[in-house]
Design an enzyme around this catalytic site. Sequence first.
Site: not given
Ligand code: DAK
Length: 259
Positions: A65, A110, A113, A133
């Site tokens: 997400a 997500g 998922e 999450e």
């Molecule tokens: N969201 C927004 N931007 C993201 C992102 C994310 N999930 N993942 C990466 N990016 C963006 C980064 O901000 C960066 O953009 P800029 O800052 O350069 O503009 C760009 O993508 C490249 O990422 P990184 O610079 O961070 O790249 P790295 O190689 O350093 O790191 C990484 C890669 C995948 C380890 C890191 O980006 C990371 O930890 N990303 C977040 C992973 C994460 O925690 N994902 C979210 C999981 S929670 C729902 C249903 C489902 C959900 C929610 C609600 N409902 C039905 C309401 C699901 C929730 C989730 O998915």
Amino acid sequence: MSGSVLFERRDDVAIVTLNRPEVLNAIDASMRSELPVAITAAERDPVVRAIILTGAGDRAFSAGADIKEFGAYTSLTETRAARQGRRWNDVLESTTKPTIAAIHGFCLGGGLEIALACDLRVASHESFFALPEVKLGIIPGAGGTQRLPRIVGLGHALRLILSGERIDASAALQIGLVSELVTRAELMPTALAWASKFAAAAPLALAYAKEAVRRGLDLPLDEGLKVENDLATLLLGTDDRAEGAAAFRDRRKPVYRGR
Ligand code: DAK
């Protein structure tokens, strides 16, 4: 359509691409609304026999997400509206056509998922998987807590969900989260080869097989067997069932029409 999801038809295969590579295909509101539109288009297109989902760019299937977006929700109303997003995966899972997730790079939250709602997952060696999450103070909310244990079993699912830990491609293969690992270059050819294999089978048989497996999982064995028996019986009256037997007899490839 904003272009955050791309739809392409290659012969009888639909390829649906999560397309925000600059943010690792993070799922925002536009992607949430466009994904079911693309899946429904593939479902309704009579030429399409299988659906491949993949991520644009070289770094991710999807990093989950869009944290910047959902972190900004301040009211229950906004959160509830976003939760409608749960339905993307229901739409995906309930398609009658086989679905294949072709995964490269990060497949997180997500994004994972979405892959879990597909029938088959193939991945490159350079893939990583996690449901992180709980580290963000939430739980998997698009089917992860329900679909992951059904695919990998309770122990592996609880380990991944409670720790939020990231596993690599070989660990994912070991626990059955993905079915096959290939090189990056071989990823789409492999997914397309699976799609062709599925496309060669009778469409109604595939649809009923999916229904029997998916509905049966939620039923006691005797009720599941009844569902299977009902669906198997329904297929006996189809043209494709007769065509399958005739093609075998005539030593030729069957031509299935989905009726
Ligand atoms: N969201 C927004 N931007 C993201 C992102 C994310 N999930 N993942 C990466 N990016 C963006 C980064 O901000 C960066 O953009 P800029 O800052 O350069 O503009 C760009 O993508 C490249 O990422 P990184 O610079 O961070 O790249 P790295 O190689 O350093 O790191 C990484 C890669 C995948 C380890 C890191 O980006 C990371 O930890 N990303 C977040 C992973 C994460 O925690 N994902 C979210 C999981 S929670 C729902 C249903 C489902 C959900 C929610 C609600 N409902 C039905 C309401 C699901 C929730 C989730 O998915």
